[in-house]
Design a protein around this motif. Structure first.
Motif, mmCIF file in Angstrom:
data_model
loop_
_atom_site.group_PDB
_atom_site.id
_atom_site.type_symbol
_atom_site.label_atom_id
_atom_site.label_comp_id
_atom_site.label_asym_id
_atom_site.label_seq_id
_atom_site.Cartn_x
_atom_site.Cartn_y
_atom_site.Cartn_z
ATOM 1 N N LEU A 1 65.919 -4.118 -10.917
ATOM 2 C CA LEU A 1 65.024 -3.512 -9.930
ATOM 3 C C LEU A 1 65.662 -3.546 -8.546
ATOM 4 C CD1 LEU A 1 62.357 -2.222 -9.141
ATOM 5 C CD2 LEU A 1 61.357 -4.514 -8.958
ATOM 6 N N ALA A 2 66.282 -4.684 -8.217
ATOM 7 C CA ALA A 2 66.975 -4.780 -6.930
ATOM 8 C C ALA A 2 68.103 -3.755 -6.848
ATOM 9 C CB ALA A 2 67.517 -6.198 -6.729
ATOM 10 N N GLU A 3 68.838 -3.591 -7.946
ATOM 11 C CA GLU A 3 69.932 -2.607 -7.956
ATOM 12 C C GLU A 3 69.397 -1.189 -7.778
ATOM 13 O OE1 GLU A 3 72.107 -3.229 -11.545
ATOM 14 O OE2 GLU A 3 72.855 -5.204 -10.946
ATOM 15 N N ARG A 4 68.271 -0.877 -8.443
ATOM 16 C CA ARG A 4 67.684 0.459 -8.296
ATOM 17 C C ARG A 4 67.257 0.696 -6.848
ATOM 18 N NH1 ARG A 4 64.249 4.051 -11.160
ATOM 19 N NH2 ARG A 4 65.467 3.574 -13.026
ATOM 20 N N LEU A 5 66.590 -0.285 -6.247
ATOM 21 C CA LEU A 5 66.126 -0.116 -4.873
ATOM 22 C C LEU A 5 67.298 -0.072 -3.892
ATOM 23 C CD1 LEU A 5 62.908 -2.327 -4.734
ATOM 24 C CD2 LEU A 5 63.153 0.093 -5.280
ATOM 25 N N PHE A 6 68.329 -0.860 -4.172
ATOM 26 C CA PHE A 6 69.511 -0.840 -3.312
ATOM 27 C C PHE A 6 70.135 0.554 -3.304
ATOM 28 C CE2 PHE A 6 74.040 -1.414 -2.431
ATOM 29 C CZ PHE A 6 73.996 -2.203 -1.277
ATOM 30 N N ALA A 7 70.197 1.184 -4.475
ATOM 31 C CA ALA A 7 70.763 2.532 -4.576
ATOM 32 C C ALA A 7 69.933 3.547 -3.798
ATOM 33 C CB ALA A 7 70.859 2.942 -6.045
ATOM 34 N N ILE A 8 68.620 3.307 -3.717
ATOM 35 C CA ILE A 8 67.726 4.219 -3.003
ATOM 36 C C ILE A 8 67.775 3.985 -1.499
ATOM 37 C CG2 ILE A 8 65.297 4.862 -2.666
ATOM 38 C CD1 ILE A 8 64.814 3.887 -5.564
ATOM 39 N N LEU A 9 67.867 2.719 -1.095
ATOM 40 C CA LEU A 9 67.610 2.346 0.291
ATOM 41 C C LEU A 9 68.846 2.083 1.140
ATOM 42 C CD1 LEU A 9 64.752 -0.228 -0.485
ATOM 43 C CD2 LEU A 9 64.468 2.164 0.199
ATOM 44 N N CYS A 10 69.974 1.768 0.502
ATOM 45 C CA CYS A 10 71.141 1.292 1.253
ATOM 46 C C CYS A 10 72.361 2.196 1.049
ATOM 47 C CB CYS A 10 71.484 -0.137 0.816
ATOM 48 S SG CYS A 10 70.123 -1.313 1.045
ATOM 49 N N PRO A 11 73.320 2.132 1.967
ATOM 50 C CA PRO A 11 74.567 2.888 1.786
ATOM 51 C C PRO A 11 75.240 2.481 0.473
ATOM 52 C CG PRO A 11 74.421 2.018 4.019
ATOM 53 C CD PRO A 11 73.295 1.404 3.251
ATOM 54 N N ALA B 1 73.874 -10.933 -6.341
ATOM 55 C CA ALA B 1 73.256 -11.829 -5.367
ATOM 56 C C ALA B 1 73.328 -11.244 -3.963
ATOM 57 C CB ALA B 1 73.939 -13.196 -5.404
ATOM 58 N N GLY B 2 74.390 -10.519 -3.678
ATOM 59 C CA GLY B 2 74.529 -9.873 -2.380
ATOM 60 C C GLY B 2 73.518 -8.759 -2.182
ATOM 61 N N ILE B 3 73.117 -8.121 -3.285
ATOM 62 C CA ILE B 3 72.093 -7.074 -3.200
ATOM 63 C C ILE B 3 70.781 -7.657 -2.713
ATOM 64 C CG2 ILE B 3 70.650 -5.534 -4.593
ATOM 65 C CD1 ILE B 3 73.150 -4.893 -6.233
ATOM 66 N N PHE C 1 58.728 6.121 -6.970
ATOM 67 C CA PHE C 1 57.720 5.674 -7.931
ATOM 68 C C PHE C 1 56.358 6.246 -7.516
ATOM 69 C CE2 PHE C 1 61.013 2.336 -7.799
ATOM 70 C CZ PHE C 1 61.392 2.318 -9.132
ATOM 71 N N VAL C 2 56.217 7.553 -7.677
ATOM 72 C CA VAL C 2 55.073 8.286 -7.125
ATOM 73 C C VAL C 2 53.747 7.787 -7.673
ATOM 74 C CG1 VAL C 2 54.014 10.554 -6.927
ATOM 75 C CG2 VAL C 2 56.502 10.331 -6.786
ATOM 76 N N ASP C 3 53.663 7.521 -8.973
ATOM 77 C CA ASP C 3 52.379 7.204 -9.605
ATOM 78 C C ASP C 3 52.091 5.702 -9.690
ATOM 79 O OD1 ASP C 3 51.899 9.934 -10.128
ATOM 80 O OD2 ASP C 3 53.140 9.841 -11.936
ATOM 81 N N VAL C 4 53.016 4.877 -9.275
ATOM 82 C CA VAL C 4 52.860 3.427 -9.441
ATOM 83 C C VAL C 4 51.814 2.880 -8.475
ATOM 84 C CG1 VAL C 4 53.998 1.196 -9.106
ATOM 85 C CG2 VAL C 4 55.159 3.027 -10.360
ATOM 86 N N PHE D 1 62.248 -11.291 -1.914
ATOM 87 C CA PHE D 1 62.232 -9.932 -2.458
ATOM 88 C C PHE D 1 60.833 -9.576 -2.964
ATOM 89 C CE2 PHE D 1 63.387 -7.120 -6.215
ATOM 90 C CZ PHE D 1 63.690 -5.996 -5.452
ATOM 91 N N LEU D 2 60.213 -10.476 -3.715
ATOM 92 C CA LEU D 2 58.858 -10.245 -4.218
ATOM 93 C C LEU D 2 57.860 -10.142 -3.072
ATOM 94 C CD1 LEU D 2 58.751 -12.588 -7.351
ATOM 95 C CD2 LEU D 2 58.718 -10.086 -7.331
ATOM 96 N N HIS D 3 58.075 -10.940 -2.033
ATOM 97 C CA HIS D 3 57.196 -10.861 -0.862
ATOM 98 C C HIS D 3 57.250 -9.471 -0.249
ATOM 99 C CE1 HIS D 3 56.001 -12.531 3.355
ATOM 100 N NE2 HIS D 3 54.977 -11.987 2.719
ATOM 101 N N HIS D 4 58.448 -8.933 -0.082
ATOM 102 C CA HIS D 4 58.580 -7.580 0.449
ATOM 103 C C HIS D 4 57.874 -6.566 -0.455
ATOM 104 C CE1 HIS D 4 61.122 -8.741 3.700
ATOM 105 N NE2 HIS D 4 62.166 -9.052 2.961
ATOM 106 N N LEU D 5 58.085 -6.687 -1.753
ATOM 107 C CA LEU D 5 57.474 -5.742 -2.681
ATOM 108 C C LEU D 5 55.954 -5.841 -2.665
ATOM 109 C CD1 LEU D 5 59.857 -6.078 -5.780
ATOM 110 C CD2 LEU D 5 59.857 -4.291 -4.029
ATOM 111 N N SER D 6 55.449 -7.052 -2.503
ATOM 112 C CA SER D 6 53.993 -7.239 -2.506
ATOM 113 C C SER D 6 53.331 -6.623 -1.277
ATOM 114 C CB SER D 6 53.651 -8.731 -2.585
ATOM 115 O OG SER D 6 53.931 -9.386 -1.356
ATOM 116 N N ASN D 7 54.104 -6.306 -0.267
ATOM 117 C CA ASN D 7 53.559 -5.689 0.946
ATOM 118 C C ASN D 7 53.723 -4.173 0.972
ATOM 119 O OD1 ASN D 7 52.527 -7.932 2.511
ATOM 120 N ND2 ASN D 7 54.643 -8.626 2.666
#
Length: 286
Positions: free
Chosen positions: A53-63, A162-164, A185-188, A206-212
């Motif tokens: 999940l972190a890798e997927r979000l990293f690909a979306i959000l980061c260079p 771990a760096g992600i 994640f349009v429908d989530v 990471f979970l804290h960020h996702l929970s917000n």
């Protein structure tokens, strides 16, 4: 589980993200979820480990960067060791090829990976080093030097798992990331996290960020029993941090247990503790 099955049977498989500890568990859930889809087929489920999940979000959000692991990671570490060879006071490179023994090399790699996964970075390790003496201090000083050199070699082109977590947590921009994640994640409307025995500090952040995230509730199924400190004492800090992150506690127990089984579960094994965090009435929990 009942909530997940209900969603699958209603054709709402895209309404949730489900996170488990291992890829093996993920493959098993893929098969299990398909059993409850009325058509027998479904769009790809949003099933992840925390790492994927972190890798997927990293690909979306980061260079973009190349993710390194296994042999590639070992090559970088070997380069890091050679670059600081002259300053090493504990470890010694040997032979014509100037290398560490394989066992020593692997232990250093495992140690650096462990430190990074636990959120212990060179800056904090320097403080730890101050209280040590003799060979233990020299050993940690060498590991810090190698760790710092390894990070420099990763640079802006490479990153490890771990760096992600480190980069996502450090650069988290709620306003910007909310929008980008919602587009992916349009429908989530709910994030389920289940099956974990313990979380590292970077994982908790990471979970804290996702929970917000706006419009997405979070449910964490967390095995913890406050009255059984011998088995669950090491999880106390995790539990406290979830509560500090404004998660609400829900205690669940198995139904129809006899007195002996109930006693064994309470005192020797585990109850499931669920921790949930929701923001809208439409979100449901187990």
């Amino acid at each position: 589980d009942d909530e997940i099955i209900r969603r699958l049977k209603q054709g709402n498989s895209s309404s949730f993200i489900y996170v488990v500890p291992t890829k093996r568990k993920l493959r098993g859930l893929q098969r299990e979820f398909l059993k409850h889809v009325s058509s027998g087929t479904s769009p790809a489920f949003h099933l992840f480990t925390l790492e994927t999940l972190a890798e997927r979000l990293f690909a979306i959000l980061c260079p973009p960067r190349n993710i390194v692991a296994g042999p590639a990671q070992a090559v970088l570490l070997n380069g890091a060791i050679r670059s600081v060879e002259g300053s090493l006071g504990y470890f010694r490179l040997r032979g014509v090829n100037r290398q560490l023994p394989k066992g020593t090399f692997q232990k250093i790699l495992d140690t650096i990976i462990y430190f990074k996964e636990q959120g212990k970075y060179p800056s904090s390790l320097h403080a730890d080093c101050e209280v040590l003496e003799g060979s233990e201090k020299k050993k940690l000083q060498d590991i810090i030097a190698i760790y710092e050199s390894y990070e420099k070699l990763l640079g802006t082109h490479f990153i490890d798992t771990a760096g992600i977590f480190k980069e996502l947590n450090a650069d988290w921009d709620k306003n910007l990331y909310d929008q980008k994640i919602r587009q992916q994640f349009v429908d989530v409307n709910t994030l389920f996290v289940a099956g974990f025995d313990e979380f590292s500090d970077p994982e908790l952040t990471f979970l804290h960020h996702l929970s917000n995230l706006q419009g997405i509730g979070t449910v964490v199924s967390f095995d913890y029993h406050q009255d059984n400190n011998e088995l669950f004492g090491h999880l106390k800090e995790n539990y406290k941090k979830f509560i500090e992150m404004n998660f609400q506690k829900i205690k669940t127990q198995r139904q129809n247990q006899n007195t002996f089984t109930n006693h064994i579960t309470e005192h020797l094994f585990r109850y499931d503790h669920q921790v949930q965090k929701h923001r809208s009435e439409e979100h449901t929990s187990e």
